[in-house]
Motif scaffolding. Structure first.
Motif, PDB file in Angstrom:
ATOM      1  N   ALA A  96      53.813 131.125  -6.597  1.00 53.70           N
ATOM      2  CA  ALA A  96      54.308 130.626  -7.760  1.00 53.70           C
ATOM      3  C   ALA A  96      55.630 129.667  -7.936  1.00 53.70           C
ATOM      4  CB  ALA A  96      55.702 132.158  -6.459  1.00 53.70           C
ATOM      5  N   ALA A  97      56.419 128.970  -7.583  1.00 45.04           N
ATOM      6  CA  ALA A  97      56.429 127.776  -7.914  1.00 45.04           C
ATOM      7  C   ALA A  97      56.394 127.353  -9.129  1.00 45.04           C
ATOM      8  CB  ALA A  97      57.069 126.454  -6.822  1.00 45.04           C
ATOM      9  N   LEU A  98      54.399 127.145  -8.627  1.00 47.62           N
ATOM     10  CA  LEU A  98      53.388 126.459  -9.328  1.00 47.62           C
ATOM     11  C   LEU A  98      53.609 127.251 -10.491  1.00 47.62           C
ATOM     12  CD1 LEU A  98      51.649 123.704  -9.802  1.00 47.62           C
ATOM     13  CD2 LEU A  98      49.868 125.712  -9.039  1.00 47.62           C
ATOM     14  N   VAL A  99      53.358 128.838 -11.071  1.00 44.06           N
ATOM     15  CA  VAL A  99      53.549 129.705 -12.147  1.00 44.06           C
ATOM     16  C   VAL A  99      54.615 129.579 -12.253  1.00 44.06           C
ATOM     17  CG1 VAL A  99      52.734 131.916 -12.524  1.00 44.06           C
ATOM     18  CG2 VAL A  99      51.416 130.192 -10.918  1.00 44.06           C
ATOM     19  N   SER A 100      55.742 129.326 -12.386  1.00 41.83           N
ATOM     20  CA  SER A 100      56.539 129.102 -13.074  1.00 41.83           C
ATOM     21  C   SER A 100      57.276 128.093 -13.643  1.00 41.83           C
ATOM     22  CB  SER A 100      57.654 130.352 -11.415  1.00 41.83           C
ATOM     23  OG  SER A 100      58.457 128.968 -11.439  1.00 41.83           O
ATOM     24  N   GLY A 101      56.449 126.926 -12.981  1.00 41.60           N
ATOM     25  CA  GLY A 101      57.424 125.769 -13.424  1.00 41.60           C
ATOM     26  C   GLY A 101      57.791 125.468 -12.467  1.00 41.60           C
ATOM     27  N   GLU A 102      58.319 126.172 -11.748  1.00 45.68           N
ATOM     28  CA  GLU A 102      59.805 125.720 -10.416  1.00 45.68           C
ATOM     29  C   GLU A 102      59.760 124.347  -9.641  1.00 45.68           C
ATOM     30  OE1 GLU A 102      62.385 127.301  -6.147  1.00 45.68           O
ATOM     31  OE2 GLU A 102      61.233 129.221  -8.207  1.00 45.68           O
ATOM     32  N   LYS A 103      60.932 124.057  -9.681  1.00 47.93           N
ATOM     33  CA  LYS A 103      60.933 122.448  -8.826  1.00 47.93           C
ATOM     34  C   LYS A 103      60.700 122.862  -7.610  1.00 47.93           C
ATOM     35  CE  LYS A 103      59.104 119.783 -11.851  1.00 47.93           C
ATOM     36  NZ  LYS A 103      57.542 119.164 -12.264  1.00 47.93           N
ATOM     37  N   ARG A 104      60.003 122.662  -6.462  1.00 46.99           N
ATOM     38  CA  ARG A 104      60.076 123.516  -5.486  1.00 46.99           C
ATOM     39  C   ARG A 104      61.043 121.634  -4.717  1.00 46.99           C
ATOM     40  NH1 ARG A 104      58.199 126.912  -2.453  1.00 46.99           N
ATOM     41  NH2 ARG A 104      57.822 125.695  -1.118  1.00 46.99           N
ATOM     42  N   PRO A 105      61.986 122.053  -3.413  1.00 47.45           N
ATOM     43  CA  PRO A 105      62.181 121.152  -2.863  1.00 47.45           C
ATOM     44  C   PRO A 105      61.613 120.330  -1.992  1.00 47.45           C
ATOM     45  CG  PRO A 105      63.349 122.689  -2.281  1.00 47.45           C
ATOM     46  CD  PRO A 105      62.667 122.996  -3.184  1.00 47.45           C
ATOM     47  N   ARG A 132      59.762 117.691   1.503  1.00 47.44           N
ATOM     48  CA  ARG A 132      59.716 118.318   2.991  1.00 47.44           C
ATOM     49  C   ARG A 132      59.694 117.430   3.295  1.00 47.44           C
ATOM     50  NH1 ARG A 132      61.277 122.644   3.850  1.00 47.44           N
ATOM     51  NH2 ARG A 132      61.415 122.851   6.387  1.00 47.44           N
ATOM     52  N   VAL A 133      61.114 116.713   4.516  1.00 42.64           N
ATOM     53  CA  VAL A 133      60.715 115.336   5.432  1.00 42.64           C
ATOM     54  C   VAL A 133      60.836 115.673   6.129  1.00 42.64           C
ATOM     55  CG1 VAL A 133      62.501 112.897   5.805  1.00 42.64           C
ATOM     56  CG2 VAL A 133      62.686 114.554   3.328  1.00 42.64           C
ATOM     57  N   GLN A 134      59.301 114.710   7.165  1.00 37.65           N
ATOM     58  CA  GLN A 134      59.414 115.117   9.165  1.00 37.65           C
ATOM     59  C   GLN A 134      60.970 114.502   9.482  1.00 37.65           C
ATOM     60  OE1 GLN A 134      55.873 113.905  10.355  1.00 37.65           O
ATOM     61  NE2 GLN A 134      54.591 115.684   8.533  1.00 37.65           N
ATOM     62  N   ILE A 135      61.479 114.971  10.262  1.00 35.74           N
ATOM     63  CA  ILE A 135      62.077 114.940  10.931  1.00 35.74           C
ATOM     64  C   ILE A 135      62.135 114.665  12.743  1.00 35.74           C
ATOM     65  CG2 ILE A 135      64.211 115.778   9.630  1.00 35.74           C
ATOM     66  CD1 ILE A 135      64.116 118.269  11.292  1.00 35.74           C
ATOM     67  N   GLY A 136      60.551 114.433  12.739  1.00 38.58           N
ATOM     68  CA  GLY A 136      60.272 114.213  14.574  1.00 38.58           C
ATOM     69  C   GLY A 136      60.090 115.117  14.878  1.00 38.58           C
ATOM     70  N   ALA A 137      59.269 115.573  16.623  1.00 43.52           N
ATOM     71  CA  ALA A 137      58.663 116.987  17.612  1.00 43.52           C
ATOM     72  C   ALA A 137      60.557 117.580  17.806  1.00 43.52           C
ATOM     73  CB  ALA A 137      58.483 116.145  18.391  1.00 43.52           C
ATOM     74  N   CYS A 138      60.056 118.840  17.481  1.00 43.78           N
ATOM     75  CA  CYS A 138      61.052 119.503  18.321  1.00 43.78           C
ATOM     76  C   CYS A 138      60.975 119.605  19.657  1.00 43.78           C
ATOM     77  CB  CYS A 138      60.796 121.458  18.784  1.00 43.78           C
ATOM     78  SG  CYS A 138      61.308 122.413  19.059  1.00 43.78           S
ATOM     79  N   PRO A 139      62.493 119.373  20.887  1.00 46.12           N
ATOM     80  CA  PRO A 139      62.595 118.761  21.700  1.00 46.12           C
ATOM     81  C   PRO A 139      62.781 119.676  23.117  1.00 46.12           C
ATOM     82  CG  PRO A 139      64.769 118.398  20.490  1.00 46.12           C
ATOM     83  CD  PRO A 139      63.444 118.728  19.405  1.00 46.12           C
ATOM     84  N   THR A 140      62.706 120.952  22.380  1.00 44.11           N
ATOM     85  CA  THR A 140      63.300 122.001  22.788  1.00 44.11           C
ATOM     86  C   THR A 140      62.116 122.638  23.773  1.00 44.11           C
ATOM     87  OG1 THR A 140      64.179 123.475  20.833  1.00 44.11           O
ATOM     88  CG2 THR A 140      63.817 124.941  22.344  1.00 44.11           C
ATOM     89  N   THR A 169      64.620 119.736   1.568  1.00 40.66           N
ATOM     90  CA  THR A 169      66.244 118.199   0.304  1.00 40.66           C
ATOM     91  C   THR A 169      66.860 119.407   0.259  1.00 40.66           C
ATOM     92  OG1 THR A 169      65.068 118.318  -1.194  1.00 40.66           O
ATOM     93  CG2 THR A 169      64.465 116.398   0.442  1.00 40.66           C
ATOM     94  N   GLY A 170      66.433 121.239  -0.010  1.00 37.02           N
ATOM     95  CA  GLY A 170      66.658 121.807  -0.675  1.00 37.02           C
ATOM     96  C   GLY A 170      67.733 123.005   0.540  1.00 37.02           C
TER      97      GLY A 170
END
Length: 151
Positions: free
Chosen positions: A78-87, A89-97, A112-113
């Protein structure tokens, strides 16, 4: 680039095929014989998933993850079709749970959004700056513990 990412290897057809293959395996059915190029395949994949959605919702334990994957795929398209710029994503490491006796370890990403982080593996959430700090501290403790085990 976004168009190529969705139509090339690992794109829409591959992601839908992975879900269909998992469903077929649980159902004990063979892999679909009509696979071809993405333009030929996607309509069949969508038909299969639509026709078997009620079964999956009532009988397939991992359907929640598949629905999340389908939502993400839909949002990307949908973002591609509408021309919307998607925020980004940044990898931040493994889940420590800790889940049961094991460390979750699912790779976490942050948008980032948004200020929220959600682990797709165990469902843990971190939403405030204080929780982000706790996440980082827990990641450092888990890494130190792993390093101690490896030594």
């Amino acid at each position: 680039m976004e168009v190529l990412a969705l139509v090339g290897p690992g794109g829409v057809a591959a992601r839908l095929s992975a879900i269909e293959d998992a469903w077929r395996q649980v159902l004990g059915w063979t892999i679909a014989p009509w696979r071809g190029n993405p333009a030929q395949t996607v309509p069949h994949l969508v038909g299969f998933l639509t026709n078997n959605l009620l079964w999956a919702c009532s009988s397939y334990e991992e359907v929640g993850q598949d629905i999340d994957d389908l939502r993400k795929l839909h949002a990307e398209c949908a973002a591609l079709v509408s021309g919307e710029k998607r925020p980004g994503r940044v990898q931040i490491g493994a889940c420590p749970t800790v889940v049961g006796d094991a460390w979750c370890g699912t790779q976490l990403t942050a948008s980032t959004g948004s200020h929220r982080i959600h682990c797709p593996g165990c469902g843990a959430r971190w939403e405030t700056l204080g929780e982000w700090r706790e996440l980082r501290a827990a990641q450092e403790r888990a890494l130190a513990q792993l390093a101690g085990v490896a030594a």
